[in-house]
Design an enzyme around this catalytic site. Structure first.
Site, PDB file in Angstrom:
ATOM      1  N   ASP A 185      -1.658 -54.019 -30.949  1.00 40.74           N
ATOM      2  CA  ASP A 185      -0.669 -54.906 -30.325  1.00 40.74           C
ATOM      3  C   ASP A 185      -0.858 -56.311 -30.888  1.00 40.74           C
ATOM      4  O   ASP A 185      -1.915 -56.634 -31.442  1.00 40.74           O
ATOM      5  CB  ASP A 185      -0.841 -54.916 -28.797  1.00 40.74           C
ATOM      6  CG  ASP A 185       0.161 -55.844 -28.117  1.00 40.74           C
ATOM      7  OD1 ASP A 185       1.350 -55.775 -28.452  1.00 40.74           O
ATOM      8  OD2 ASP A 185      -0.248 -56.663 -27.261  1.00 40.74           O
ATOM      9  N   SER A 186       0.132 -57.153 -30.661  1.00 47.37           N
ATOM     10  CA  SER A 186       0.023 -58.545 -31.100  1.00 47.37           C
ATOM     11  C   SER A 186      -1.018 -59.304 -30.275  1.00 47.37           C
ATOM     12  O   SER A 186      -1.471 -60.364 -30.685  1.00 47.37           O
ATOM     13  CB  SER A 186       1.380 -59.233 -30.975  1.00 47.37           C
ATOM     14  OG  SER A 186       1.850 -59.132 -29.645  1.00 47.37           O
TER      15      SER A 186
ATOM     16  N   TYR B 105       4.203 -62.532 -31.597  1.00 50.13           N
ATOM     17  CA  TYR B 105       4.991 -62.002 -32.707  1.00 50.13           C
ATOM     18  C   TYR B 105       6.499 -62.184 -32.416  1.00 50.13           C
ATOM     19  O   TYR B 105       7.301 -62.253 -33.332  1.00 50.13           O
ATOM     20  CB  TYR B 105       4.740 -60.498 -32.877  1.00 50.13           C
ATOM     21  CG  TYR B 105       3.473 -60.110 -33.630  1.00 50.13           C
ATOM     22  CD1 TYR B 105       2.424 -60.997 -33.834  1.00 50.13           C
ATOM     23  CD2 TYR B 105       3.349 -58.819 -34.140  1.00 50.13           C
ATOM     24  CE1 TYR B 105       1.276 -60.596 -34.525  1.00 50.13           C
ATOM     25  CE2 TYR B 105       2.217 -58.418 -34.833  1.00 50.13           C
ATOM     26  CZ  TYR B 105       1.183 -59.307 -35.021  1.00 50.13           C
ATOM     27  OH  TYR B 105       0.057 -58.907 -35.706  1.00 50.13           O
ATOM     28  N   GLY B 106       6.841 -62.197 -31.132  1.00 49.16           N
ATOM     29  CA  GLY B 106       8.251 -62.099 -30.719  1.00 49.16           C
ATOM     30  C   GLY B 106       9.146 -63.201 -31.218  1.00 49.16           C
ATOM     31  O   GLY B 106      10.367 -63.024 -31.293  1.00 49.16           O
TER      32      GLY B 106
ATOM     33  N   CYS C 275       2.949 -52.489 -29.424  1.00 48.23           N
ATOM     34  CA  CYS C 275       3.737 -53.724 -29.368  1.00 48.23           C
ATOM     35  C   CYS C 275       5.209 -53.396 -29.613  1.00 48.23           C
ATOM     36  O   CYS C 275       5.558 -52.798 -30.634  1.00 48.23           O
ATOM     37  CB  CYS C 275       3.219 -54.671 -30.448  1.00 48.23           C
ATOM     38  SG  CYS C 275       4.120 -56.209 -30.605  1.00 48.23           S
ATOM     39  N   ASN C 276       6.071 -53.791 -28.673  1.00 45.27           N
ATOM     40  CA  ASN C 276       7.503 -53.522 -28.837  1.00 45.27           C
ATOM     41  C   ASN C 276       8.059 -54.230 -30.065  1.00 45.27           C
ATOM     42  O   ASN C 276       8.857 -53.673 -30.816  1.00 45.27           O
ATOM     43  CB  ASN C 276       8.273 -54.005 -27.599  1.00 45.27           C
ATOM     44  CG  ASN C 276       8.041 -53.120 -26.408  1.00 45.27           C
ATOM     45  OD1 ASN C 276       8.834 -52.240 -26.120  1.00 45.27           O
ATOM     46  ND2 ASN C 276       6.944 -53.328 -25.704  1.00 45.27           N
ATOM     47  N   THR C 277       7.640 -55.492 -30.260  1.00 53.79           N
ATOM     48  CA  THR C 277       8.179 -56.270 -31.369  1.00 53.79           C
ATOM     49  C   THR C 277       7.791 -55.627 -32.702  1.00 53.79           C
ATOM     50  O   THR C 277       8.642 -55.431 -33.577  1.00 53.79           O
ATOM     51  CB  THR C 277       7.655 -57.724 -31.299  1.00 53.79           C
ATOM     52  OG1 THR C 277       8.026 -58.270 -30.035  1.00 53.79           O
ATOM     53  CG2 THR C 277       8.216 -58.565 -32.402  1.00 53.79           C
TER      54      THR C 277
ATOM     55  N   GLU D 114       1.256 -64.021 -19.081  1.00 47.83           N
ATOM     56  CA  GLU D 114      -0.088 -64.419 -19.548  1.00 47.83           C
ATOM     57  C   GLU D 114      -0.711 -65.424 -18.586  1.00 47.83           C
ATOM     58  O   GLU D 114      -1.926 -65.451 -18.394  1.00 47.83           O
ATOM     59  CB  GLU D 114       0.000 -65.015 -20.953  1.00 47.83           C
ATOM     60  CG  GLU D 114       0.453 -63.989 -21.967  1.00 47.83           C
ATOM     61  CD  GLU D 114      -0.345 -63.987 -23.251  1.00 47.83           C
ATOM     62  OE1 GLU D 114      -1.083 -64.941 -23.509  1.00 47.83           O
ATOM     63  OE2 GLU D 114      -0.221 -62.991 -23.994  1.00 47.83           O
TER      64      GLU D 114
ATOM     65  N   CYS E 115       9.068 -55.055 -23.488  1.00 46.08           N
ATOM     66  CA  CYS E 115       8.018 -55.943 -23.980  1.00 46.08           C
ATOM     67  C   CYS E 115       6.752 -55.572 -23.220  1.00 46.08           C
ATOM     68  O   CYS E 115       6.798 -55.304 -22.010  1.00 46.08           O
ATOM     69  CB  CYS E 115       8.404 -57.401 -23.714  1.00 46.08           C
ATOM     70  SG  CYS E 115       7.074 -58.564 -24.050  1.00 46.08           S
ATOM     71  N   THR E 116       5.637 -55.571 -23.930  1.00 50.58           N
ATOM     72  CA  THR E 116       4.370 -55.149 -23.311  1.00 50.58           C
ATOM     73  C   THR E 116       3.999 -55.964 -22.071  1.00 50.58           C
ATOM     74  O   THR E 116       3.274 -55.482 -21.208  1.00 50.58           O
ATOM     75  CB  THR E 116       3.227 -55.340 -24.327  1.00 50.58           C
ATOM     76  OG1 THR E 116       3.333 -56.667 -24.873  1.00 50.58           O
ATOM     77  CG2 THR E 116       3.282 -54.315 -25.425  1.00 50.58           C
ATOM     78  N   HIS E 117       4.489 -57.203 -21.998  1.00 50.94           N
ATOM     79  CA  HIS E 117       4.087 -58.089 -20.903  1.00 50.94           C
ATOM     80  C   HIS E 117       4.864 -57.855 -19.613  1.00 50.94           C
ATOM     81  O   HIS E 117       4.452 -58.313 -18.552  1.00 50.94           O
ATOM     82  CB  HIS E 117       4.279 -59.546 -21.315  1.00 50.94           C
ATOM     83  CG  HIS E 117       3.264 -60.035 -22.298  1.00 50.94           C
ATOM     84  ND1 HIS E 117       3.059 -59.420 -23.517  1.00 50.94           N
ATOM     85  CD2 HIS E 117       2.395 -61.068 -22.228  1.00 50.94           C
ATOM     86  CE1 HIS E 117       2.103 -60.068 -24.166  1.00 50.94           C
ATOM     87  NE2 HIS E 117       1.685 -61.074 -23.411  1.00 50.94           N
TER      88      HIS E 117
HETATM   89  N1  DGL Z   1       3.568 -57.521 -27.649  1.00 50.77           N
HETATM   90  C1  DGL Z   1       4.858 -58.173 -27.750  1.00 50.77           C
HETATM   91  C2  DGL Z   1       5.940 -57.164 -27.435  1.00 50.77           C
HETATM   92  O1  DGL Z   1       5.730 -56.151 -26.815  1.00 50.77           O
HETATM   93  C3  DGL Z   1       4.967 -59.359 -26.804  1.00 50.77           C
HETATM   94  C4  DGL Z   1       4.133 -60.537 -27.182  1.00 50.77           C
HETATM   95  C5  DGL Z   1       4.488 -61.133 -28.532  1.00 50.77           C
HETATM   96  O2  DGL Z   1       5.574 -61.720 -28.681  1.00 50.77           O
HETATM   97  O3  DGL Z   1       3.675 -60.988 -29.436  1.00 50.77           O
HETATM   98  O4  DGL Z   1       7.076 -57.366 -27.831  1.00 50.77           O
END
Ligand code: DGL
Length: 275
Positions: free
Chosen positions: A15-16, A47-48, A78-80, A158, A192-194
């Site tokens: 993941d990011s 990353y987003g 990570c979705n992104t 976060e 998104c993971t968050h």
């Molecule tokens: N992990 C990213 C996602 O799931 C979210 C955090 C990021 O932008 O890196 O899209």
């Protein structure tokens, strides 16, 4: 075959940053005997908001590190990175199997609601690429998909401000951007993971009958099915090990990541790596 070759390899999870720990948690629940090694690229989070070129480059470097450690399956939590770089990662990692979170998320969405309106909440990069819309259309051509970039929800998660007035006001503000664009969604996808840890705040701003789905458990299901199919499941007795790697900030990884994993972490549990 020597002893090293018979040693079962771990599943690599990338993941990011710390958000992918929501996916790691689901993997541990579904596959308790598997050894897991998680790498969060905290030095380069988020990353987003980055360009596809940078996201692909970062994701390739990070996952290459996992491959060099020795893994039998890569889960891009990570979705992104899944939306932007899954094809590139599959090419880079071949013949290693690679699973992203977008396709399992789309599977969860169409299982929850057939036809109707899906709303994807995600990062800017994920929305720009339209990966969820494509994955849903492949599974249900009658569905309509709206997508909304909600960058501030990443910071909110976060920061741990996941409930109360501030969280709901920000969610409402984002949802308000959709006014006039179709009605209430039938299904909201936490793309998104968050966002799973903001689920209650998001639910408080939606109609009670709106379904909310995320990709964590369906990704774990997909990983389990793929290991079975490839005969790569770990038959060892007992609970698998967990290795946590990050590219920066072990203390912050532990304090913020613990909320995503659902258990306390200590900075000493995290090993910093240089890509
Ligand atoms: N992990 C990213 C996602 O799931 C979210 C955090 C990021 O932008 O890196 O899209």
């Amino acid at each position: 075959m020597n002893a090293a070759q018979t040693q079962p390899l771990p599943i690599g999870v990338f993941d990011s940053g710390v958000g992918g720990l929501t996916v790691l948690k689901a993997l541990r629940e579904k596959l308790p005997r598997e050894d897991l090694v998680y790498l969060g690229d905290t030095a380069r989070l988020p990353y987003g908001t980055k360009s596809p070129t940078s996201i692909s480059r970062y994701a390739c470097q990070a996952t290459n590190h996992l491959r060099q450690q020795g893994i039998k399956l890569l889960v891009v939590a990570c979705n992104t990175a899944s939306a932007v770089a899954l094809d590139v990662l599959r090419e880079q990692m071949a013949p290693l199997p690679v699973i992203g979170v977008v396709e399992p998320g789309a599977t969860a969405a169409v299982a929850a609601v057939s036809g109707g309106v899906h709303l994807v909440l995600a990062t800017e990069a994920t929305v720009r690429l339209g990966a969820y819309a494509r994955a849903i259309a492949e599974r249900d051509s009658t569905a309509r998909v709206d997508e909304l970039a909600c960058e501030m929800l990443v910071s909110l998660a976060e920061e741990g401000w996941t409930d109360g007035d501030i969280a709901t006001a920000i969610v409402r503000r984002y949802l308000g951007m959709l006014d006039g664009k179709g009605g209430e969604p039938d299904c909201v996808i936490l793309g998104c993971t968050h966002f799973p840890i903001l689920r209650d705040a998001i639910a408080a701003c939606l109609d009670a009958k709106t379904r909310i789905v995320d990709s964590a458990s369906t990704t774990a299901d997909a990983a389990s099915a793929l290991l079975d199919e490839l005969g790569l499941g770990n038959e060892q007795a007992g609970t698998g090990s967990l290795t946590l790697l990050a590219t920066d900030g072990a203390r912050r990884f532990a304090s913020v990541g613990g909320r995503f994993l659902g258990e306390d972490l200590d900075a000493g549990d995290i090993t910093l790596v240089d890509l």
